[in-house]
Write an enzyme that holds these catalytic residues in place. Sequence first.
Site, PDB file in Angstrom:
ATOM      1  N   ARG A   1       0.880  -1.171   0.000  1.00 56.68           N
ATOM      2  CA  ARG A   1       0.000   0.000   0.000  1.00 56.68           C
ATOM      3  C   ARG A   1       0.919   1.222   0.000  1.00 56.68           C
ATOM      4  O   ARG A   1       2.134   1.079  -0.005  1.00 56.68           O
ATOM      5  CB  ARG A   1      -0.955  -0.013   1.198  1.00 56.68           C
ATOM      6  CG  ARG A   1      -0.235  -0.026   2.523  1.00 56.68           C
ATOM      7  CD  ARG A   1      -1.206   0.034   3.691  1.00 56.68           C
ATOM      8  NE  ARG A   1      -0.522  -0.285   4.929  1.00 56.68           N
ATOM      9  CZ  ARG A   1      -1.105  -0.341   6.113  1.00 56.68           C
ATOM     10  NH1 ARG A   1      -2.387  -0.107   6.230  1.00 56.68           N
ATOM     11  NH2 ARG A   1      -0.407  -0.635   7.191  1.00 56.68           N
TER      12      ARG A   1
ATOM     13  N   ASN B   1      -5.272   7.391   4.537  1.00 58.68           N
ATOM     14  CA  ASN B   1      -4.900   6.666   5.753  1.00 58.68           C
ATOM     15  C   ASN B   1      -3.439   6.946   6.084  1.00 58.68           C
ATOM     16  O   ASN B   1      -2.552   6.649   5.271  1.00 58.68           O
ATOM     17  CB  ASN B   1      -5.077   5.156   5.533  1.00 58.68           C
ATOM     18  CG  ASN B   1      -4.893   4.358   6.820  1.00 58.68           C
ATOM     19  OD1 ASN B   1      -5.774   4.359   7.674  1.00 58.68           O
ATOM     20  ND2 ASN B   1      -3.761   3.710   6.965  1.00 58.68           N
ATOM     21  N   GLU B   2      -3.204   7.532   7.231  1.00 58.59           N
ATOM     22  CA  GLU B   2      -1.832   7.756   7.722  1.00 58.59           C
ATOM     23  C   GLU B   2      -0.884   8.236   6.622  1.00 58.59           C
ATOM     24  O   GLU B   2      -0.067   7.460   6.121  1.00 58.59           O
ATOM     25  CB  GLU B   2      -1.269   6.471   8.338  1.00 58.59           C
ATOM     26  CG  GLU B   2      -1.878   6.124   9.660  1.00 58.59           C
ATOM     27  CD  GLU B   2      -1.266   4.859  10.265  1.00 58.59           C
ATOM     28  OE1 GLU B   2      -0.551   4.141   9.555  1.00 58.59           O
ATOM     29  OE2 GLU B   2      -1.512   4.611  11.448  1.00 58.59           O
TER      30      GLU B   2
ATOM     31  N   GLU C   1      -7.436   4.510  15.556  1.00 55.65           N
ATOM     32  CA  GLU C   1      -6.982   3.118  15.610  1.00 55.65           C
ATOM     33  C   GLU C   1      -6.217   2.904  16.907  1.00 55.65           C
ATOM     34  O   GLU C   1      -5.448   3.775  17.331  1.00 55.65           O
ATOM     35  CB  GLU C   1      -6.007   2.806  14.459  1.00 55.65           C
ATOM     36  CG  GLU C   1      -6.604   2.882  13.083  1.00 55.65           C
ATOM     37  CD  GLU C   1      -5.580   2.554  11.993  1.00 55.65           C
ATOM     38  OE1 GLU C   1      -4.485   2.053  12.315  1.00 55.65           O
ATOM     39  OE2 GLU C   1      -5.885   2.816  10.825  1.00 55.65           O
TER      40      GLU C   1
ATOM     41  N   TRP D   1       3.960  -5.692  13.995  1.00 55.14           N
ATOM     42  CA  TRP D   1       5.098  -5.057  13.321  1.00 55.14           C
ATOM     43  C   TRP D   1       6.243  -4.694  14.265  1.00 55.14           C
ATOM     44  O   TRP D   1       7.239  -4.124  13.847  1.00 55.14           O
ATOM     45  CB  TRP D   1       4.634  -3.797  12.572  1.00 55.14           C
ATOM     46  CG  TRP D   1       3.630  -2.963  13.325  1.00 55.14           C
ATOM     47  CD1 TRP D   1       2.284  -2.933  13.106  1.00 55.14           C
ATOM     48  CD2 TRP D   1       3.876  -2.068  14.425  1.00 55.14           C
ATOM     49  NE1 TRP D   1       1.675  -2.073  14.005  1.00 55.14           N
ATOM     50  CE2 TRP D   1       2.623  -1.521  14.821  1.00 55.14           C
ATOM     51  CE3 TRP D   1       5.019  -1.658  15.117  1.00 55.14           C
ATOM     52  CZ2 TRP D   1       2.500  -0.607  15.864  1.00 55.14           C
ATOM     53  CZ3 TRP D   1       4.885  -0.745  16.163  1.00 55.14           C
ATOM     54  CH2 TRP D   1       3.634  -0.242  16.516  1.00 55.14           C
TER      55      TRP D   1
ATOM     56  N   GLN E   1      -1.782 -10.931   9.069  1.00 55.92           N
ATOM     57  CA  GLN E   1      -2.499 -12.079   9.648  1.00 55.92           C
ATOM     58  C   GLN E   1      -2.295 -12.219  11.156  1.00 55.92           C
ATOM     59  O   GLN E   1      -3.165 -12.685  11.868  1.00 55.92           O
ATOM     60  CB  GLN E   1      -2.017 -13.372   8.973  1.00 55.92           C
ATOM     61  CG  GLN E   1      -2.450 -13.501   7.534  1.00 55.92           C
ATOM     62  CD  GLN E   1      -1.700 -14.604   6.835  1.00 55.92           C
ATOM     63  OE1 GLN E   1      -0.464 -14.638   6.866  1.00 55.92           O
ATOM     64  NE2 GLN E   1      -2.410 -15.506   6.189  1.00 55.92           N
ATOM     65  N   TYR E   2      -1.097 -11.821  11.635  1.00 60.44           N
ATOM     66  CA  TYR E   2      -0.755 -12.021  13.042  1.00 60.44           C
ATOM     67  C   TYR E   2      -1.232 -10.895  13.964  1.00 60.44           C
ATOM     68  O   TYR E   2      -1.042 -10.963  15.169  1.00 60.44           O
ATOM     69  CB  TYR E   2       0.769 -12.113  13.190  1.00 60.44           C
ATOM     70  CG  TYR E   2       1.354 -13.486  12.984  1.00 60.44           C
ATOM     71  CD1 TYR E   2       1.671 -14.290  14.080  1.00 60.44           C
ATOM     72  CD2 TYR E   2       1.610 -13.972  11.717  1.00 60.44           C
ATOM     73  CE1 TYR E   2       2.239 -15.537  13.908  1.00 60.44           C
ATOM     74  CE2 TYR E   2       2.169 -15.215  11.528  1.00 60.44           C
ATOM     75  CZ  TYR E   2       2.487 -16.001  12.628  1.00 60.44           C
ATOM     76  OH  TYR E   2       3.050 -17.232  12.458  1.00 60.44           O
ATOM     77  N   HIS E   3      -1.778  -9.830  13.407  1.00 61.44           N
ATOM     78  CA  HIS E   3      -2.123  -8.665  14.230  1.00 61.44           C
ATOM     79  C   HIS E   3      -3.236  -8.997  15.231  1.00 61.44           C
ATOM     80  O   HIS E   3      -4.103  -9.822  14.955  1.00 61.44           O
ATOM     81  CB  HIS E   3      -2.571  -7.521  13.320  1.00 61.44           C
ATOM     82  CG  HIS E   3      -2.464  -6.167  13.949  1.00 61.44           C
ATOM     83  ND1 HIS E   3      -3.386  -5.704  14.860  1.00 61.44           N
ATOM     84  CD2 HIS E   3      -1.552  -5.189  13.818  1.00 61.44           C
ATOM     85  CE1 HIS E   3      -3.032  -4.482  15.247  1.00 61.44           C
ATOM     86  NE2 HIS E   3      -1.914  -4.143  14.628  1.00 61.44           N
TER      87      HIS E   3
HETATM   88  C1  GAL Z   1      -1.731   1.309  11.090  1.00 61.30           C
HETATM   89  C2  GAL Z   1      -2.536   1.290   9.791  1.00 61.30           C
HETATM   90  C3  GAL Z   1      -3.537   0.156   9.788  1.00 61.30           C
HETATM   91  C4  GAL Z   1      -2.891  -1.130  10.235  1.00 61.30           C
HETATM   92  C5  GAL Z   1      -2.253  -0.921  11.584  1.00 61.30           C
HETATM   93  C6  GAL Z   1      -1.601  -2.159  12.151  1.00 61.30           C
HETATM   94  O1  GAL Z   1      -0.572   2.072  10.976  1.00 61.30           O
HETATM   95  O2  GAL Z   1      -3.217   2.504   9.602  1.00 61.30           O
HETATM   96  O3  GAL Z   1      -4.070   0.028   8.480  1.00 61.30           O
HETATM   97  O4  GAL Z   1      -1.944  -1.509   9.299  1.00 61.30           O
HETATM   98  O5  GAL Z   1      -1.261   0.065  11.471  1.00 61.30           O
HETATM   99  O6  GAL Z   1      -1.024  -1.901  13.416  1.00 61.30           O
END
Ligand code: GAL
Length: 710
Positions: free
Chosen positions: A141, A179-180, A331, A339, A380-382
Amino acid sequence: MTVKTAFASMAGWRSRRVALALVAMPFLCGPVPAQSRALQLGAAWYPEQWPESRWEQDLALMEQAHLHVVRVGEFAWSRMEPAEGRYDLDWLERAVRLAEKHHIAVVLGTPTDAPPAWLTAAHPETLRMDATGHLAEHGGRRQFNYANPHYREYCAQIAGQLARRFGHDADVIGWQIGNEYTDESFDPETKQQFQDWLKRRFGTLDALNRDWSTAYWSQTYDRWDEIPLPTAGGNPGLLLEHRHFVSDTWRDFQHVQAEVVRKFAEKRQFITTNLGGLGWSDNFDHYEINDELDLASWDDYVGQGHLNVSRNGAMHDLVRGWKGANFWVMETQPGSVNWAPVNNALDRGETRAMAWQAVGHGADAVLYWQWRSALNGQEQYHGAIVGPDGEPLPLYAEIAQTGNEFERAAALLEGTQPVAQVALLHSYDSRWAIDFQPHSRNYDQLDVLLGYYAPLREKGLTVDIVSAEAPLDRYKLVLAPSLNLISAQSAARLLDYVQKGGHLVLGPRSGMKDEHNALNTERQPGPLADALGGGVEQFFALEDSVPVSGAVGTGSALVWAEQLSVRADNDEVLLRYEKTSGGKAKGWLDGQPAMISRRVGQGRITYLGAVLDPTLMRSTLQRMMTDAHVEPEFSPLPSYVEVCRRVGPDRVDKDRGNNMRAVYVVINHGESAAHIALPGAMRDMLHDGRSLTEVSLDPQDVAVLEAAAP
Ligand code: GAL
């Protein structure tokens, strides 16, 4: 200045909602239409990733967990426009209607962070080029070029389609643009835009050459197209202007969409974008981005480890300062991310404590990212709220508890916001300037800022973190931890604040540079040196700590020390470096002033030239607070207990109009039980409204208390 006047002077989108708050609300409310919720919990939901037959089950589970808002659509471009000019929004409409059935309001994201493959394949000029010259590809993205006019046309078209369709939809309460905002582009066309932008900004090359001191290293430019688009280091003037260009370019990128959404959407629908906090994705000025938005929102992630109460609280306060108003957490992580180096989960209760912390600092909504992980794709792991089997994960119960509490507390919090007597000044220009030339790898600007912030918060004081250009008259005490760039114009504003009775404390590295990131020709703090009646003789990046002592306490200077001088008779020296046995800045600092202060007009200006150890910082700030007549309401709090206060018009006695009430969010972030003596009787609003004079909280527990505002 009273709480009332501070509150009345706050502008922004909230004013419409504050008016609503004047309507008397029941003690704690039951179900109300999504539109009027003053506090809500929600999640990012991606219906496009799931069979339609599943949607209802998801929404029913959300409703059961008291989630009343979903953000939808921000990555769904290929589903919304499967081929160029062929729009399909019927599925989205069906998703919104189902959400309505479950009393869930919708924030629609414009999908411009992830363009469809057909678009970039047909128009490769819309792809982003990184600083090494590599062109992004499809499959991730943020592969778009933020400066490309052609890409912006596509963005305007899809945003317009969405706004036409949903701009009058009663269940759509707001819009998120993209988005961000994150990655800029370094392609030749963007470079030319930068050069054209510089021409508009400076007018002549003579002006640019002068302000950037380009005689240095033969940097003199004879033609605009000779100026580089900086990919790494460079002239500090050039680097700063590039950040200004990036800010303007993101603003314009956003404007193209905001304009078309506004054209078709009803005014009650807010427009926002979800930004990062301090320390990441901040190559652009967030104040500028928020200018045209109705509401500030941000994405609050812990990543590895656990909630850093002070740091996260400061981020919320910074975000509140973007518009000087309450905000949304668009969020946040349900448990863990995917991550970080180690993606540990938050402890049991920590997710709830974090949500209430956001509210305490001024959030009116908290949304989890995300409801359910896509079965494939990069995340997938989030952490999520339901598992791949579609059943609630263990965290669901904690989120449902939080949702239930938010639902019950919404009426109580309606129309309230944090109101501060103390402000910290923050400037992107100054942060960037120090980032370009940190001079010591140990000079962490966020740590320096938190050094000022944490001792105030430990006392339960509300702190605003505001732009260095914000109005200051409402504050008794203004602290500027590292205001590296002070132009003549900013100096005049700061001095005016002091003359009229304010107390300004400048931290190390203040006033070294002008608005072009060039060295000021006066000694630090530059245009404020005369008023201070003293200044910085020389500065030192420290290898070892240096002992300091004086009227504000005894301790050490760490990381950074400036040798100050005093010229005016009425300057007080509040701290001096002690004479050492050698090795400490080689004797230069021995016995020299480290902190000086002077009365000016009705107020006071103080300069602290060192980064102090936390204990000395605490006593130093105590002295600043006493001098400025800032008094905490609470007696000493355990270090792991956080108290936040929101203030608003009285919801019971609306006829008396002016009366204010305070809502306190008290959180035990520690590992043992806490007992907190309250400054007066307060009502316990998450329980039965009983009156308390002290409150006991288990680890990670939260109390929401109401009292008349002091
Ligand atoms: C943010 C993003 C989301 C998702 C999230 C995961 O930075 O806007 O789409 O990727 O991180 O932590």
